[in-house]
Enzyme design. Structure first.
Site, PDB file in Angstrom:
ATOM      1  N   HIS A 183      78.485  81.064 -60.494  1.00 31.13           N
ATOM      2  CA  HIS A 183      77.095  81.108 -60.748  1.00 31.13           C
ATOM      3  C   HIS A 183      77.223  82.540 -61.439  1.00 31.13           C
ATOM      4  CE1 HIS A 183      76.347  77.889 -58.172  1.00 31.13           C
ATOM      5  NE2 HIS A 183      75.053  77.971 -58.267  1.00 31.13           N
TER       6      HIS A 183
ATOM      7  N   ASP B  97      35.400  51.759 -49.372  1.00 30.22           N
ATOM      8  CA  ASP B  97      36.338  50.693 -49.315  1.00 30.22           C
ATOM      9  C   ASP B  97      36.587  49.996 -50.532  1.00 30.22           C
ATOM     10  OD1 ASP B  97      37.093  51.380 -46.744  1.00 30.22           O
ATOM     11  OD2 ASP B  97      35.920  49.692 -45.896  1.00 30.22           O
TER      12      ASP B  97
ATOM     13  N   GLU C 194      41.409  59.103 -40.459  1.00 32.67           N
ATOM     14  CA  GLU C 194      41.670  58.340 -41.759  1.00 32.67           C
ATOM     15  C   GLU C 194      40.342  58.757 -42.525  1.00 32.67           C
ATOM     16  OE1 GLU C 194      42.142  54.207 -41.720  1.00 32.67           O
ATOM     17  OE2 GLU C 194      42.741  54.066 -44.013  1.00 32.67           O
ATOM     18  N   HIS C 195      39.313  57.983 -41.847  1.00 34.29           N
ATOM     19  CA  HIS C 195      37.995  58.051 -42.637  1.00 34.29           C
ATOM     20  C   HIS C 195      36.924  58.944 -41.506  1.00 34.29           C
ATOM     21  CE1 HIS C 195      39.098  53.801 -43.664  1.00 34.29           C
ATOM     22  NE2 HIS C 195      38.746  54.346 -44.529  1.00 34.29           N
TER      23      HIS C 195
ATOM     24  N   GLN D 251      34.718  49.414 -38.694  1.00 34.00           N
ATOM     25  CA  GLN D 251      36.268  49.535 -38.770  1.00 34.00           C
ATOM     26  C   GLN D 251      36.836  48.685 -37.682  1.00 34.00           C
ATOM     27  OE1 GLN D 251      36.859  51.761 -40.775  1.00 34.00           O
ATOM     28  NE2 GLN D 251      39.297  51.721 -40.338  1.00 34.00           N
TER      29      GLN D 251
ATOM     30  N   HIS E  77      38.650  45.340 -38.680  1.00 31.39           N
ATOM     31  CA  HIS E  77      39.853  44.973 -39.197  1.00 31.39           C
ATOM     32  C   HIS E  77      41.023  44.624 -38.327  1.00 31.39           C
ATOM     33  CE1 HIS E  77      39.225  46.605 -43.491  1.00 31.39           C
ATOM     34  NE2 HIS E  77      38.455  47.746 -43.023  1.00 31.39           N
TER      35      HIS E  77
END
Lengths: 426, 426
Positions: free
Chosen positions: B412, B353, B319-320, B251, B254
Site C-alpha cells: 500500500h 395503507d 411498525e405503525h 390491524q 390482517h
C-alpha cells in the site's frame, strides 16, 4: 500475471466462506451461554479463547493514556487528520427530516433519527487496524448515535493494541470492552451484566464472528458480511505500468483470496503490467500472500476498445475501481457498479483506505451492483410522518374505504368511516 | 381486551416464522432445479403448485386490456390517484450525486446510481393486493430502475387478478410473469430462458417465498423478511374510544398474529376502548382472525403519564404508531422508533395503507429501532468518488504511506510512493 481476451470472461465472484456446521454449532452454543449466563460465560470464553483472565472487561482511562504514550506523536497527528477528513466527508451525507404540506391540511414527511446504540467489532490477531476503527465509528458518530461501543479481543496480557485505542479515542468512542469472538457479538446483541445490548453491530471479524453476526441478525441489525477484497483498474496507454502493478499488488497483499484485475484495450500495457507485477512482487514483505492472490485471482483482460472495457468493469462490479485513462473523468457517467471509484493517476487506491475521507468499508464480491459503501444512512432510520386534517379525510375517506374493501379489509374501511360519521360528514 | 399496567410490559416481538427443515429442503431443491433446467423446471413447478399448464409465462398486452375492462372505472381512478400520491412522496426522497472540491485539486463525492433491475413478488391466493404492487414498484420506478419485473402465481385458469394487473400497469411495470413460489424467486435470482435475472427482489410472500429469498440473498439483494403487522396507539382523554377501537381492529383483521396495542395514561379511556373493541369486533367479516389477534397479541397499557407512554412506545418500536392526544404534534420529537407515525384524530392508519403517499412496507417486530420504510434509497446505491491531484498526493503521500506501514501493508505504501518517485517528488 495471466492475460485474457475479454470474451473468456469474467466474474470476480468467489465463494463466500460460510463456515462448517461444526463451527456454526460452536457459535450457537456460545450465543446460548452468553444469553443465559452473561458475564460469567463471557469471562469463561475469554479465558478459553484469548487465554487471559480479566477482572474487568472495560478499557480504563488509564489504559488509553498509556496507549497515547506508546505510539509516536506523528502517528497520532496522522490519525487525527485522517479522522477529520473522514468526519468532513461523512457530514456531507447528513440529511434533514423533511415535510410537504398541502392546503387541505395534509402534512407528509420523513423524520430522520439516529440509531440509539451501535457496537463496533475490531478484530484482534497479529495486525492492528486503526483505520478500521475510524471507518466504522465515525459514520455512526456523525449520524448522531449516542452510544457507540467498541469490542476487541485482548492479547494474552489482557490488553488491546495502542494504535487501536488511540484511533478509538480520536473517533469518539467512550465505551470499550476487551472481549472478542462470537461471545462479543452475543454480548452486544443480547447484553450481559456489564455490556448493555446495542441496536446494530458493524465491523469485520473471523468466521466465528461472521457466523455470530448472521445468527443475531434480526434481533439487531448488522452491516454486510464482507468477502475478500478486490480491485479493478481500467487503463489505457496513458497509464504507467509500474504504477498499475503497484496498485494491483496493494490489493493482493491483503489476502490470498483478494482479486486484482486490469482491464485495458492496450495489449502493450497488459504485457508491461504483467512483467512489472512479477518484478515488484519479489521484494514485498507479504509476497507469499500477494503471489497466491495474483496467481489464483489476478487477471488482465484486453478489450477491443474503451467502451468494451467500461462494460467489462460494470459486469465485474468491483469493490475498488481505478480509472487511469485519457480524460478519465469523462468515463464516470458510464460506470454503473463500483464501491469506490478512483480517478486519475494520483488517486491510487490506498489514498482511500486511510486518509481521503470516503469510507473503506465497501461492497465486495460483485455486490456493488446493489450495495453501497458504509455511510451515515446505515446509522440512521427514517419514520414516515402522516398528518391528515378533517378536510383531507373528508375529501379522500370514501376512496380509501373503497380501496380497502377491494382488498377485502372491511375493518380498514370502517376505521376511516367512523370518523366521518362521528363528525356528521358521512 | 386486556388492560395492563406498564410495569407488566412489554414487547411486541413475536417469533419469526423460519420454516421447517423439510420446507427448506424443498426450497433448496426447487432453486437447484431452476438453476439447472430453467424454463422447463419452471413449467413443471407451475403445473405442480399452481395446477395450470402455461404455454407462455408472460402476461400479454391483451390480458392487461381485459383486466382494465374487468375492474370498474372508479377503482381505476382511485388507483391512479393513489399511484400519483405515492409517486409524489417518493420523488421527494431523491438525492443528487454530490461532490466537494479543494483548492489542491482534490475532488470527493458520492455518485448515486439506480439498480439496473428489480423483481417484485406479488402473492397469489384468495385476496388481491393492488396496493402492495403500487408500494413496491413505484419507489423503484422513481429511483430510476430501468427494468422492473413483476411475478405472481397464476390461478388455475392461468390468470392474474385484474386489480393487480391494473395496479402494475399504473405503476409502470412492463414485464410481468405468471410464476410464483420459490421457483419464481429462483428464476428472478438466477434467470431462465424466459426470465432474465435481476439485482434485487422485493415483496411479501408465503413461507416458501421467504425461505427462497433468504437462500438467494447475497447473489441478489432482497428487502426485509416481513413479520406480522402491528400498531401502537398513544392516546389521552381527548381521543374517542370508538375510533381507537376501529383502528386497533383494522390491524387485527390482517392476521391472527397481528399485534394491536393501546398505550394511554387514562384508565377511563382504556376501559372504554376495551368495551368498544368487543362491540365492533362482533360485526366484522374477518372477526375470527381479528378476535384471535386481539386475544393473543392485543393489549392496553395504562401508564402514569404521557412521558411514560412515550417511553413505552419507544420500547415497542412499532411498525405503525398513531398519536391521538392534545397537541399530538409536540410529541413527535420524542418518538425515536416507529415505522410510520400518524398524528391526530383524522390520520387513521388505513390512510397510509393505500392512499396518502408514504410507503406501507414498514419495519415490523421491533425492527423500527434500526430499519426504515421501503424507500427510494432501497433501489439506488452510492459509489464513492475520489480524485487526488499531483499536489494533493505530494502533500499527503508520506502520511498515507506511514499509516499503511503502521498496519503492516508495505505494498500500500509503495503504491503511493512510486508515483511520487516517478515524478521526482520523493
Amino acid at each position: 500475471m495471466k492475460i485474457f481476451k475479454v470474451s473468456e470472461l469474467i466474474s470476480i465472484k468467489r465463494s463466500i466462506e460460510t463456515g462448517t456446521s461444526e463451527q456454526l454449532d460452536v457459535v450457537k452454543k456460545i450465543i446460548a451461554e452468553i444469553r443465559t449466563r452473561g458475564d460469567e460465560a463471557l469471562r469463561e470464553f475469554t479465558e478459553k479463547f484469548d487465554r487471559v483472565s480479566l477482572s474487568s472487561f472495560s478499557v480504563t482511562e488509564e489504559e488509553i493514556e498509556t496507549a497515547y504514550q506508546q505510539v509516536d506523536e506523528r502517528f497520532i497527528s496522522i490519525v487525527q487528520e485522517a479522522a477529520e477528513n473522514i468526519r468532513t466527508f461523512h457530514e456531507k451525507q447528513l440529511r434533514p427530516s423533511w415535510m410537504t404540506t398541502e392546503e387541505n391540511g395534509t402534512v407528509l414527511g420523513q423524520k430522520i433519527t439516529p440509531l440509539d446504540s451501535v457496537g463496533v467489532y475490531v478484530p484482534g490477531g497479529t495486525a492492528a487496524y486503526p483505520s478500521s476503527v475510524l471507518m466504522n465509528v465515525i459514520p455512526a458518530k456523525v449520524a448522531g448515535v449516542k452510544r457507540i461501543v467498541m469490542v476487541s479481543p485482548p492479547d494474552d496480557q489482557g490488553l488491546l493494541p495502542a494504535a487501536v485505542l488511540v484511533a478509538a479515542k480520536e473517533a469518539g468512542v467512550e465505551e470499550i470492552y476487551k472481549v472478542g469472538g462470537a461471545q462479543a457479538i452475543a454480548a452486544l446483541a443480547y447484553g450481559t451484566e456489564t455490556i448493555q445490548s446495542v441496536d446494530k453491530i458493524t465491523g469485520p471479524g473471523n468466521i466465528f464472528v461472521a457466523l455470530a453476526k448472521r445468527e443475531v441478525f434480526g434481533d439487531v441489525d448488522i452491516d454486510m458480511i464482507a468477502g475478500p477484497s478486490e480491485i479493478a483498474i481500467l487503463a489505457d496507454d496513458t497509464a504507467r505500468a509500474d504504477e498499475l502493478a503497484a496498485d494491483l499488488l496493494s490489493q493482493a497483499e491483503h489476502d490470498p483470496r483478494a482479486c486484482s484485475v486490469l482491464v485495458t484495450p492496450s495489449f502493450a500495457l497488459a504485457e508491461a503490467v504483467s512483467v512489472e507485477v512479477e518484478k515488484q512482487l519479489s521484494t514485498l514483505p507479504r509476497k507469499d500472500i500477494a503471489a497466491r492472490s495474483i496467481s489464483d485471482y489476478g487477471a488482465i483482460y484486453v478489450t477491443a476498445d474503451i467502451d468494451e472495457a467500461v462494460e467489462t468493469v460494470n459486469q465485474l462490479a468491483p469493490e475498488h475501481l481505478e480509472i487511469i485513462t485519457e480524460n478519465a473523468i469523462e468515463l464516470l457517467g458510464k460506470i454503473r457498479h463500483a464501491g469506490a471509484i478512483f480517478i486519475g493517476r494520483y488517486s491510487s487506491e490506498p489514498v482511500g483506505d486511510y486518509f481521503a475521507g470516503p469510507n473503506h468499508v465497501l461492497p465486495t464480491n460483485g455486490t456493488a451492483r446493489f450495495s453501497s459503501p458504509l455511510n451515515v444512512d446505515d446509522f440512521q432510520k427514517k419514520s414516515s410522518v402522516i398528518i391528515y386534517s378533517q378536510k383531507a379525510l373528508t375529501e379522500n375517506g370514501a376512496k380509501i374505504a373503497e380501496f380497502a374493501r377491494m382488498e377485502g379489509l372491511e375493518a380498514h374501511a370502517r376505521a376511516v368511516e367512523i370518523r366521518l360519521k362521528n363528525d356528521g360528514k358521512l
